[in-house]
Design an enzyme around this catalytic site. Structure first.
Site, mmCIF file in Angstrom:
data_model
loop_
_atom_site.group_PDB
_atom_site.id
_atom_site.type_symbol
_atom_site.label_atom_id
_atom_site.label_comp_id
_atom_site.label_asym_id
_atom_site.label_seq_id
_atom_site.Cartn_x
_atom_site.Cartn_y
_atom_site.Cartn_z
ATOM 1 N N ASN A 48 10.863 9.506 -12.665
ATOM 2 C CA ASN A 48 12.020 8.614 -12.539
ATOM 3 C C ASN A 48 11.806 7.337 -13.334
ATOM 4 O OD1 ASN A 48 12.878 10.533 -10.799
ATOM 5 N ND2 ASN A 48 12.583 9.338 -8.934
ATOM 6 N N ASP A 67 13.743 4.615 -12.495
ATOM 7 C CA ASP A 67 14.121 3.496 -11.609
ATOM 8 C C ASP A 67 12.858 2.836 -11.048
ATOM 9 O OD1 ASP A 67 13.338 4.513 -8.914
ATOM 10 O OD2 ASP A 67 14.874 6.041 -9.285
ATOM 11 N N HIS A 83 8.173 9.127 -17.803
ATOM 12 C CA HIS A 83 9.354 9.154 -18.668
ATOM 13 C C HIS A 83 9.858 7.743 -19.006
ATOM 14 C CE1 HIS A 83 10.392 13.580 -17.382
ATOM 15 N NE2 HIS A 83 9.440 13.508 -18.277
ATOM 16 N N CYS A 100 11.338 -2.641 -29.362
ATOM 17 C CA CYS A 100 11.842 -2.602 -30.736
ATOM 18 C C CYS A 100 11.471 -1.265 -31.351
ATOM 19 C CB CYS A 100 11.224 -3.755 -31.528
ATOM 20 S SG CYS A 100 11.467 -3.592 -33.313
ATOM 21 N N THR A 110 12.020 17.444 -7.414
ATOM 22 C CA THR A 110 12.226 17.718 -8.839
ATOM 23 C C THR A 110 12.518 19.200 -9.008
ATOM 24 O OG1 THR A 110 11.200 17.705 -11.042
ATOM 25 C CG2 THR A 110 9.705 17.776 -9.162
ATOM 26 N N SER A 111 13.451 19.520 -9.907
ATOM 27 C CA SER A 111 13.951 20.889 -10.005
ATOM 28 C C SER A 111 12.980 21.832 -10.699
ATOM 29 C CB SER A 111 15.295 20.899 -10.745
ATOM 30 O OG SER A 111 15.149 20.294 -12.014
ATOM 31 N N GLU A 164 15.961 22.146 -1.451
ATOM 32 C CA GLU A 164 16.106 23.526 -1.937
ATOM 33 C C GLU A 164 14.894 23.874 -2.785
ATOM 34 O OE1 GLU A 164 19.732 23.201 -4.138
ATOM 35 O OE2 GLU A 164 18.810 21.954 -5.681
HETATM 36 P P1 OAD Z 1 16.823 17.191 -11.239
HETATM 37 O O1 OAD Z 1 18.177 16.596 -11.119
HETATM 38 O O2 OAD Z 1 16.617 18.285 -12.214
HETATM 39 O O3 OAD Z 1 16.348 17.759 -9.835
HETATM 40 C C1 OAD Z 1 16.466 16.984 -8.670
HETATM 41 C C2 OAD Z 1 15.827 17.740 -7.538
HETATM 42 O O4 OAD Z 1 15.863 16.923 -6.386
HETATM 43 C C3 OAD Z 1 16.533 19.043 -7.180
HETATM 44 O O5 OAD Z 1 15.592 20.080 -7.117
HETATM 45 C C4 OAD Z 1 17.112 18.765 -5.773
HETATM 46 O O6 OAD Z 1 17.037 19.902 -4.929
HETATM 47 C C5 OAD Z 1 16.174 17.695 -5.268
HETATM 48 N N1 OAD Z 1 16.768 16.804 -4.251
HETATM 49 C C6 OAD Z 1 18.056 16.459 -4.069
HETATM 50 N N2 OAD Z 1 18.181 15.610 -3.042
HETATM 51 C C7 OAD Z 1 16.937 15.409 -2.543
HETATM 52 C C8 OAD Z 1 16.404 14.635 -1.473
HETATM 53 N N3 OAD Z 1 17.182 13.890 -0.698
HETATM 54 N N4 OAD Z 1 15.065 14.671 -1.256
HETATM 55 C C9 OAD Z 1 14.255 15.416 -2.051
HETATM 56 N N5 OAD Z 1 14.712 16.168 -3.065
HETATM 57 C C10 OAD Z 1 16.033 16.161 -3.320
HETATM 58 O O7 OAD Z 1 15.822 15.979 -11.508
HETATM 59 P P2 OAD Z 1 14.348 15.983 -12.087
HETATM 60 O O8 OAD Z 1 13.666 17.267 -11.755
HETATM 61 O O9 OAD Z 1 13.702 14.727 -11.695
HETATM 62 O O10 OAD Z 1 14.149 13.432 -17.907
HETATM 63 O O11 OAD Z 1 14.618 15.949 -13.635
HETATM 64 C C11 OAD Z 1 13.526 15.965 -14.501
HETATM 65 C C12 OAD Z 1 13.852 15.217 -15.764
HETATM 66 O O12 OAD Z 1 15.024 15.751 -16.386
HETATM 67 C C13 OAD Z 1 14.206 13.757 -15.553
HETATM 68 O O13 OAD Z 1 13.066 12.928 -15.485
HETATM 69 C C14 OAD Z 1 15.009 13.442 -16.756
HETATM 70 C C15 OAD Z 1 15.895 14.653 -16.679
HETATM 71 O O14 OAD Z 1 16.711 14.910 -17.682
HETATM 72 C C16 OAD Z 1 14.364 12.567 -18.906
HETATM 73 O O15 OAD Z 1 15.262 11.775 -18.905
HETATM 74 C C17 OAD Z 1 13.372 12.694 -20.012
HETATM 75 ZN ZN ZN Z 2 10.529 -5.606 -34.066
#
Ligand code: OAD
Ligand code: ZN
Length: 231
Positions: free
Chosen positions: A94, A96, A111, A119, A180-181, A207
């Protein structure tokens, strides 16, 4: 989760840990922002083609993150860091700052982070909470005049400090993955590295992730529900 004085806990978090703070996940929201696929605004190609659009996207995400508050999941991770000290390592996908605002002291943002920019040429990240949303509002470097970009790792770029991450994975005794998915590499492959060493792997989320088969335990539930009791 039973942890002894010899255990070292490696934690990987994704967008799901911030879902209960009101920040949209990527795949959950349909992956769309203003009709653009997130992949289309989070790439070096998008930046080349339309830096104003990219800055509008990250300005919105800065605004959303500033308005959000950490939840019980973030707080549980901050609390266990207090107890385990440097036997605990937190790596997040994340951008944030909710882990920090929950009290986590050492967070590795593989990330990048929303509240830093750099810059294009000088490359040194600096703190930046500004919003760049106008058509001709591209920020410029004070030193060299080149365009300033978000300090974010885009698709096709290499995540930050992979060496440090692999070193921590090599000495962890338990790997906990939250929200994370399992679709974006290299993070989705950390569990496989842990498996090669035979250490325990646990996933927490509502899930199953795409790489669910790779985990020893899957705990279905939200981060804020599960983590305070588990840790
Ligand atoms: P995703 O949006 O792919 O997955 C989010 C996951 O969180 C899913 O598996 C949901 O089931 C789970 N989820 C939803 N609500 C939840 C809760 N309350 N508690 C726990 N889990 C929950 O997000 P990421 O896997 O983080 O990269 O995505 C990976 C990367 O792809 C990100 O860092 C970003 C993105 O594009 C970049 O920007 C480089
Ligand atoms: Zn510069």
């Amino acid at each position: 989760m039973d942890l002894s004085a010899d255990d070292r806990l490696f934690v990987l978090t994704g967008a799901g840990i911030s879902a209960e703070s009101g920040l949209a996940t990527f795949r959950g929201s349909g992956g769309l922002w203003n009709g653009h696929r997130v992949e289309d605004v989070a790439t070096p190609e998008a930046w080349e083609a339309n830096p104003e659009l990219v800055w509008r996207f990250y300005s919105m995400r800065r605004r959303d993150a500033m308005a959000a508050q950490p939840n019980a999941g973030h707080r549980a991770l901050a609390a266990i860091e207090q107890r385990m000290g440097d036997r605990f390592y937190l790596c997040t996908q994340n951008v944030d700052d909710l882990h920090e605002r929950a009290g986590s002291q050492r967070v590795h943002h593989m990330h990048g982070t929303l509240f830093q920019s750099r810059c294009e040429r000088c490359g040194v990240p600096f703190a930046d909470t500004a919003l760049y949303e106008g058509a001709d509002q591209l920020p410029q470097c004070e030193k060299c005049g080149r365009v300033v970009r978000p300090h974010i790792v885009w698709f096709g770029e290499i995540p930050l400090d992979m060496d440090g991450i692999y070193a921590e994975l090599d000495r962890a005794t338990v790997v906990l993955v939250v929200g994370t998915s399992g679709s974006v590499y290299p993070a989705a492959g950390f569990v496989n590295i842990a498996n090669r060493r035979g250490v325990r792997t646990v996933y927490v989320g509502p899930e199953e992730p795409l790489n669910a088969h790779a985990f020893n335990d899957i705990v279905l539930g939200t981060a804020a529900e599960v983590l305070p009791g588990m840790l």
